[in-house]
Each structure stands twice: as C-alpha cells, then as structure tokens.
Write a protein that holds these residues in place. Structure first.
Motif, mmCIF file in Angstrom:
data_model
loop_
_atom_site.group_PDB
_atom_site.id
_atom_site.type_symbol
_atom_site.label_atom_id
_atom_site.label_comp_id
_atom_site.label_asym_id
_atom_site.label_seq_id
_atom_site.Cartn_x
_atom_site.Cartn_y
_atom_site.Cartn_z
ATOM 1 N N ALA A 104 23.212 55.474 28.631
ATOM 2 C CA ALA A 104 23.803 56.120 29.821
ATOM 3 C C ALA A 104 23.999 55.125 30.954
ATOM 4 O O ALA A 104 23.146 54.288 31.242
ATOM 5 N N GLN A 105 25.189 55.242 31.571
ATOM 6 C CA GLN A 105 25.506 54.481 32.786
ATOM 7 C C GLN A 105 25.443 55.460 33.983
ATOM 8 O O GLN A 105 26.292 56.351 34.108
ATOM 9 N N ILE A 106 24.413 55.259 34.809
ATOM 10 C CA ILE A 106 24.150 56.215 35.908
ATOM 11 C C ILE A 106 24.879 55.769 37.181
ATOM 12 O O ILE A 106 24.810 54.601 37.565
ATOM 13 N N ASP A 107 25.633 56.712 37.786
ATOM 14 C CA ASP A 107 26.351 56.449 39.064
ATOM 15 C C ASP A 107 25.890 57.496 40.090
ATOM 16 O O ASP A 107 26.431 58.611 40.138
ATOM 17 N N LEU A 108 24.867 57.110 40.921
ATOM 18 C CA LEU A 108 24.324 58.074 41.894
ATOM 19 C C LEU A 108 25.320 58.366 43.006
ATOM 20 O O LEU A 108 25.346 59.486 43.546
ATOM 21 N N LEU A 109 26.141 57.337 43.309
ATOM 22 C CA LEU A 109 27.085 57.552 44.387
ATOM 23 C C LEU A 109 28.052 58.675 44.045
ATOM 24 O O LEU A 109 28.375 59.521 44.885
ATOM 25 N N ASN A 110 28.530 58.655 42.805
ATOM 26 C CA ASN A 110 29.486 59.679 42.377
ATOM 27 C C ASN A 110 28.797 60.825 41.639
ATOM 28 O O ASN A 110 29.491 61.697 41.081
ATOM 29 N N ARG A 111 27.448 60.758 41.632
ATOM 30 C CA ARG A 111 26.654 61.831 41.010
ATOM 31 C C ARG A 111 27.104 62.053 39.543
ATOM 32 O O ARG A 111 27.375 63.185 39.114
ATOM 33 N N SER A 112 27.126 60.947 38.746
ATOM 34 C CA SER A 112 27.623 61.068 37.355
ATOM 35 C C SER A 112 26.833 60.156 36.412
ATOM 36 O O SER A 112 26.158 59.218 36.851
ATOM 37 N N ALA A 113 26.968 60.466 35.105
ATOM 38 C CA ALA A 113 26.362 59.638 34.056
ATOM 39 C C ALA A 113 27.397 59.459 32.940
ATOM 40 O O ALA A 113 28.005 60.443 32.487
ATOM 41 N N GLU A 114 27.635 58.205 32.515
ATOM 42 C CA GLU A 114 28.573 57.931 31.421
ATOM 43 C C GLU A 114 27.773 57.600 30.164
ATOM 44 O O GLU A 114 26.941 56.696 30.170
ATOM 45 N N LEU A 115 28.027 58.321 29.040
ATOM 46 C CA LEU A 115 27.242 58.196 27.812
ATOM 47 C C LEU A 115 28.092 57.609 26.687
ATOM 48 O O LEU A 115 29.297 57.894 26.574
ATOM 49 N N THR A 116 27.478 56.846 25.800
ATOM 50 C CA THR A 116 28.087 56.367 24.553
ATOM 51 C C THR A 116 27.325 57.021 23.416
ATOM 52 O O THR A 116 26.129 56.750 23.226
ATOM 53 N N LEU A 117 27.979 57.891 22.673
ATOM 54 C CA LEU A 117 27.295 58.686 21.666
ATOM 55 C C LEU A 117 27.715 58.253 20.261
ATOM 56 O O LEU A 117 28.873 57.912 20.011
ATOM 57 N N ILE A 118 26.773 58.240 19.341
ATOM 58 C CA ILE A 118 26.996 57.975 17.923
ATOM 59 C C ILE A 118 26.731 59.276 17.185
ATOM 60 O O ILE A 118 25.889 60.070 17.594
ATOM 61 N N GLY A 119 27.455 59.496 16.112
ATOM 62 C CA GLY A 119 27.309 60.743 15.390
ATOM 63 C C GLY A 119 25.856 61.106 15.132
ATOM 64 O O GLY A 119 25.060 60.281 14.716
ATOM 65 N N GLY A 120 25.548 62.344 15.416
ATOM 66 C CA GLY A 120 24.186 62.831 15.218
ATOM 67 C C GLY A 120 23.281 62.638 16.404
ATOM 68 O O GLY A 120 22.121 63.107 16.387
#
Length: 373
Positions: free
Chosen positions: A10-26
């Motif tokens: 997860a890439q956490i962005d508190l300023l924009n109140r968001s989290a970017e995730l990289t998911l692998i199957g399962g």
C-alpha cells in the motif's frame, strides 16, 4: 486522519486521504482509515471599555469575576457557566460545532458597549447580553464583551445661613437631576460616562446664588447661567454643590420725642439724638454693641438674616415712653429697657419706633422785687 493497510504494498497518501494497493490473485488486504474527532475551543473576553469606543483596544482593562455562559439556539445551557479570571477571559473546550449563543450577565451600575444596542449602550439590570458565535472543529473561536462602569452625578444644596428655607428648583436632561431640594439635601443620578448639565432656577429676591463648586477638576460651575457642567468618567462620582446666600435684612431703631403724647409719630414730633439702643436675635443674644441714635433719631442694624428680633432702647429717668408704652399707658422711665419684637425679612427693612416725652421737673422763673434804699 490515519490510514494503515495490512498488505498490498500500500502507498498511503494522508494529504489526499487515500491508499494505493498492488494486489496479486488471492490477496486479501484490509486498509483501516482512522478519523480522530478534533474538539472546538471558545474564548470569551470581558473588558472595561474605558475609551467608550465599543472595541477592545490597548487602553481597556480586563474585568474579572464576570459570569459567561454558552447556550444553544433555544437558550438551553450547553455547559456550566464560568467566571472570568484576572485576564478577563473564560475558556470553553469540547463543545459541538455549530452556532451557539455566548452570554454575559450585565450587572446593575454598568453599561454594555460591545455589542451594545446599535449605537447606544445597554443599561445593566442583571440581564444577559448575548451574541452568536460559530464553533469550528480544530479552531479557536473568540468573542468579546465590552462594559463600562456608570458614573454618579450628585447635586448638593447648601444655604447661608444653614437651614434657610427652600426648595430650590433644578432642571436637567438627566431625569434624576430634576426637582426641588433644600439645605443639606441632594439630587443624584447614575449615568453613562460623559458630559451633563444641570441648572438652578432663579431663587427670587430672597436668595442669591453665591457659589457653584464641583469636586472634580474637569467639571465646572457657572454663576452667570446658574449651572454646573459635569464631566464624569467611568466609575467616577462627581458632586457639584450650589450655595445660596439669603439676602440680608435691615432693622432700624427710630427714637422720637412724642410731643403730643399720642403714642404715634406725627407732625410736630422730633427725632431724639444720642439715645442708646440695641438689638437681640430670637435667642435673646445681643448682636454687636450698643448704638446711639443719630441726628435723625435712627440707629441702623444691617446684614441681618431673616428672622425674629428684639429692638430695645434705654429709657432715662424723667422720660416716659408712649410708643410702644404699656397697653396704652406710658412707661415711666427709671433707666430701664423698653423693647419691641420685630420680624426682619430677607432683603427688606423693618423699623422699630420708640416715642418718648420729657416729664422732668418743671423749671420756673422767679422774679424778685427790687428794693431800693
């Protein structure tokens, strides 16, 4: 806000109140967003508005011990009321956001200038003075209340002599300074600090306004206009004293030779010079020294306050008194006093008459015969 994820690179962005995730199957990733409630703060400042401008400025002073409360739109208290500290402030924490009413209790003897009532101050009677304040989370909301202590004006009356009758009438735009008062009495009023004038009506011929003195260096009295101008600061008591002096009266002792023994001064009667007379006040105290009548038969006693007096003459031996006499009969002189009671009025002259006639031994001319040798 706080954001945490248990995986997914997860890439956490508190300023924009968001989290970017990289998911692998399962993958099964949980991200938690935590919001912390940020409380409100409210500061109310109560100050003595010494410059009367309705704003908190550098010359004003904090007011300690003043009650401040916070109410909702319906007037329901949201928390316990507090009293201002030495800095004139109270602090309320943790109130809900939104518009609230902040109120001070305005004491008797004070005026509110901030917020006031338009351009006019509000007279204190123990009522609440309120203003709306918007509370915002995470911010300090502030409001002020400016008050000024009332000034006291006193009109005092003194007379010379003490206890002279009145009343003496006063007029003023200040309601409490209108009316009549006598010696030792006062008129008083509580007012917003400023300049005020009171005027005494003309007291008539019996009295003269002789002094208007104020105990404050900025206030003045004017004998020409019969007025006093008060310059009263916040919390100040100013006394202006009006002194009225009673116009003096005059008494005259008139001693005459009652040649026709009528008991009244009439044509043919003559003034008597060098007769001893005196005057006493209502308490039988002699005023000044004995006086002698002049060539007009008069002795003048001046500068007498209005009141009761007794004027007396010394009645020599060989003289009888017919005026006033004794119930229509002459008084035989033996060197005693003969007195009259009189009333002297202010500004007027009262005469006490004494009529006397000579009853001394007769003088005869005897002619002796001439004997010649």
């Amino acid at each position: 806000i706080d954001i945490s994820c248990d995986g997914g690179n997860a890439q956490i962005d508190l300023l924009n109140r968001s989290a970017e995730l990289t998911l692998i199957g399962g993958d099964n990733v949980t991200c938690t967003f935590t919001n912390q409630l940020v409380s409100t703060q409210l500061i109310a400042t109560v100050y003595h508005d010494l410059d009367l401008d309705g704003q908190l400025t550098s010359g004003d002073e904090p007011l300690a011990g003043w009650e401040v409360s916070v109410l909702d739109a319906q007037g329901t208290p949201l928390t316990d009321a507090q009293e201002t500290g030495a800095d004139g402030q109270v602090l309320f924490n943790g109130l809900a956001t939104g518009t609230v009413q902040v109120c001070e209790t305005l004491s008797v003897g004070w005026y509110n200038t901030d917020p006031g009532s338009g351009v006019d101050p509000i007279v204190g009677s123990g009522q609440s003075i309120c203003r709306n304040v918007e509370l915002i989370a995470g911010q300090i909301s502030q409001t002020t209340f400016g008050n000024v202590a009332a000034a006291s004006l006193i009109v005092a009356k003194e007379t010379q002599p003490v206890g002279a009758t009145g009343p003496f009438m006063f007029t003023s735009a200040v309601v409490g300074l209108n009316g009549g008062i006598g010696d030792g009495e006062q008129l008083s009023a509580s007012v917003f600090p400023g300049s005020y004038t009171v005027t005494e009506a003309e007291p008539g011929d019996e009295f003269e306004l002789t002094a208007v003195v104020c105990d404050d260096a900025d206030s003045t009295g004017d004998l020409v206009t019969h007025s006093a101008t008060f310059q009263a600061d916040a919390g100040e008591t100013v006394v202006c004293t009006f002194t009225n002096t009673q116009a003096p009266g005059t008494a005259i002792a008139f001693v005459y030779e009652d040649l026709d023994q009528s008991g009244d001064y009439s044509d043919g009667d003559k003034p008597l010079m060098d007769w001893t007379v005196r005057i006493r006040d209502g308490a039988a105290n002699q005023i000044g020294s004995d006086m002698m009548t002049d060539a007009a038969g008069m002795a003048i006693f001046g500068a007498l306050p209005g009141g009761d007096y007794q004027v007396c003459q010394d009645l020599p031996t060989d003289w009888d008194n017919t005026d006033p006499g004794d119930e229509g009969q002459p008084i035989v002189g033996t060197g005693q006093e003969v007195c009259r009671d009189i009333v002297v009025s202010s500004g007027e002259t009262t005469t006490a008459e004494f009529g006397n006639y000579y009853q001394g031994p007769s003088v005869y001319t005897v002619y002796l015969p001439v004997i010649r040798n």
